[in-house]
Design a protein around this motif. Structure first.
Motif, PDB file in Angstrom:
ATOM      1  N   UNK A   1       1.677 -12.819   3.565  1.00  0.00           N
ATOM      2  CA  UNK A   1       0.594 -12.095   4.235  1.00  0.00           C
ATOM      3  C   UNK A   1       1.053 -10.684   4.608  1.00  0.00           C
ATOM      4  N   UNK A   2       2.285 -10.567   5.100  1.00  0.00           N
ATOM      5  CA  UNK A   2       2.825  -9.251   5.454  1.00  0.00           C
ATOM      6  C   UNK A   2       2.884  -8.362   4.214  1.00  0.00           C
ATOM      7  N   UNK A   3       3.356  -8.911   3.104  1.00  0.00           N
ATOM      8  CA  UNK A   3       3.494  -8.155   1.858  1.00  0.00           C
ATOM      9  C   UNK A   3       2.137  -7.634   1.372  1.00  0.00           C
ATOM     10  N   UNK A   4       1.153  -8.503   1.337  1.00  0.00           N
ATOM     11  CA  UNK A   4      -0.184  -8.112   0.861  1.00  0.00           C
ATOM     12  C   UNK A   4      -0.827  -7.099   1.808  1.00  0.00           C
ATOM     13  N   UNK A   5      -0.759  -7.372   3.119  1.00  0.00           N
ATOM     14  CA  UNK A   5      -1.379  -6.478   4.108  1.00  0.00           C
ATOM     15  C   UNK A   5      -0.709  -5.098   4.106  1.00  0.00           C
ATOM     16  N   UNK A   6       0.622  -5.065   4.039  1.00  0.00           N
ATOM     17  CA  UNK A   6       1.333  -3.783   4.027  1.00  0.00           C
ATOM     18  C   UNK A   6       1.011  -2.992   2.764  1.00  0.00           C
ATOM     19  N   UNK A   7       0.932  -3.699   1.631  1.00  0.00           N
ATOM     20  CA  UNK A   7       0.587  -3.025   0.377  1.00  0.00           C
ATOM     21  C   UNK A   7      -0.793  -2.397   0.423  1.00  0.00           C
ATOM     22  N   UNK A   8      -1.769  -3.142   0.975  1.00  0.00           N
ATOM     23  CA  UNK A   8      -3.129  -2.618   1.098  1.00  0.00           C
ATOM     24  C   UNK A   8      -3.195  -1.487   2.118  1.00  0.00           C
ATOM     25  N   UNK A   9      -2.384  -1.571   3.168  1.00  0.00           N
ATOM     26  CA  UNK A   9      -2.377  -0.521   4.201  1.00  0.00           C
ATOM     27  C   UNK A   9      -1.835   0.796   3.663  1.00  0.00           C
ATOM     28  N   UNK A  10      -0.908   0.723   2.718  1.00  0.00           N
ATOM     29  CA  UNK A  10      -0.308   1.943   2.167  1.00  0.00           C
ATOM     30  C   UNK A  10      -1.322   2.730   1.330  1.00  0.00           C
ATOM     31  N   UNK A  11      -2.289   2.044   0.710  1.00  0.00           N
ATOM     32  CA  UNK A  11      -3.247   2.716  -0.180  1.00  0.00           C
ATOM     33  C   UNK A  11      -4.000   3.854   0.511  1.00  0.00           C
ATOM     34  N   UNK A  12      -4.679   3.600   1.648  1.00  0.00           N
ATOM     35  CA  UNK A  12      -5.399   4.710   2.287  1.00  0.00           C
ATOM     36  C   UNK A  12      -4.461   5.760   2.878  1.00  0.00           C
ATOM     37  N   UNK A  13      -3.291   5.326   3.349  1.00  0.00           N
ATOM     38  CA  UNK A  13      -2.333   6.291   3.909  1.00  0.00           C
ATOM     39  C   UNK A  13      -1.867   7.274   2.832  1.00  0.00           C
TER      40      UNK A  13
END
Length: 363
Positions: free
Chosen positions: A30-42
């Motif tokens: 969950x951390x891996x998927x959420x962090x990956x998705x969070x990096x996209x808009x940043x």
């Protein structure tokens, strides 16, 4: 507000989700998927902030700023992984960034742009200059690997020293390409500059302090999210049944390059193929001539054995990508079929990396 911006705003919600998943221990996947998705808009906001600041400081400093921060997200992720000792993933991400920009990004741009416009054109001279730079990058990546495979008993320090020497040469060449495009031969790039200015167009001059703050905050958040992404990488990818090779070559570059992917495709659909090709190929050049050498030097400073001795299979992928991208872009014209060929090549390479068993662990 465009659909792309709405998606990026929604993805910002994954920043608190990733933090909660990390601190509340919801699991590495969950951390891996959420962090990956969070990096996209940043990454998208970093790109926007860089462009807005470039408008204020002028074309020369602005071009240098864009050249420096163009692949900041990928560099941050790679530095975090390198510091964690995940050298294999770092090397694979370099390969993957080059391959994805040349095949996936340019392929999508040519395909979707070609569906709207029968034939699109861009500067063939610039395409040839870029092709020559990418050929040099392939040679630079090939030589340390060739030395390792043709010399018995060669030690790691020798490869490291060779890689450092090659890294310095590549950085010098990168500086010269900036001088070429921003000073001595700017007329070749006038179309792309004009199109970028059209996009910035009629709105008032940006607030430099505001966008500098945005760039700083986004950079810090990308570093934080990258730390969580890398920490959860090994467990998460093993749970998904993926190798380090596939993760580094396919997944990590898609996360780091998503904002650039969206930009290149959007401008291609507006029939601004010069700008689209500039984004795709320019990003590949920056990875090969700047990011990879910087990581070699950073590995030397951090005490991590980072060199340019790549997996031979990765080199084949890079060489094939450069070859087909150069052959398709050499005439300065594109259509949807050529885009399809690039996407097909990327898909085939993706399957090959998925089934390739050579690296089964991250370390």
């Amino acid at each position: 507000m465009s659909g792309k911006n709405i998606i990026f705003f929604v993805l910002l919600l994954f920043i608190p989700v990733s933090l909660a998943a990390h601190f509340l221990e919801w699991g590495d996947l969950i951390v891996f998927v959420a962090a990956g998705l969070a990096i996209l808009p940043l990454a998208a906001w970093m790109g926007t902030a860089t462009e807005e600041i470039a408008v204020v400081v002028g074309p020369t400093l602005g071009g240098l700023l864009n050249a420096t921060f163009g692949n900041a997200t990928e560099l941050i992720i790679a530095l975090v992984a390198l510091n964690a000792g995940l050298v294999g993933v770092v090397k694979a991400s370099i390969t993957g960034s080059i391959v994805s920009n040349l095949l996936l990004v340019m392929g999508l741009s040519m395909f979707l742009g070609g569906l709207r416009h029968k034939e699109q054109t861009f500067q063939p001279i610039v395409a040839r200059v870029n092709a020559s730079s990418m050929n040099l990058a392939v040679i630079a990546m090939l030589l340390p690997t060739a030395m390792n495979y043709t010399s018995k008993g060669i030690n790691e320090q020798t490869l490291q020293n060779l890689s450092l020497a090659v890294a310095v040469v590549l950085i010098v060449v990168y500086a010269l390409t900036l001088l070429f495009s921003m000073k001595t031969h700017t007329y070749l790039y006038d179309v792309g500059v004009a199109e970028a200015e059209d996009n910035e167009g009629s709105h008032e001059k940006p607030n430099m302090w505001l966008w500098t703050g945005v760039l700083l905050v986004c950079t810090l958040l990308v570093a934080l999210e990258s730390e969580m992404l890398v920490d959860s990488l090994e467990t998460a990818t093993s749970q998904l049944g993926l190798t380090a090779l596939f993760t580094g070559v396919i997944l990590v570059p898609i996360v780091g390059n998503a904002a650039e992917h969206a930009t290149a495709v959007t401008v291609a659909m507006k029939d601004k193929m010069d700008l689209s090709v500039s984004v795709a190929v320019g990003s590949s050049m920056q990875i090969a001539l700047f990011v990879a050498p910087v990581l070699v030097i950073a590995g030397w400073i951090l005490g991590q054995p980072m060199d340019l001795d790549f997996n031979p299979f990765e080199l084949v992928a890079v060489a094939v990508s450069v070859l087909i991208a150069n052959s398709i872009s050499s005439d300065g014209k594109s259509n949807w079929l050529e885009g399809t060929l690039l996407l097909a090549a990327y898909t085939v390479l993706g399957f090959a990396f998925y089934f390739h068993p050579v690296i089964t662990s991250i370390g």
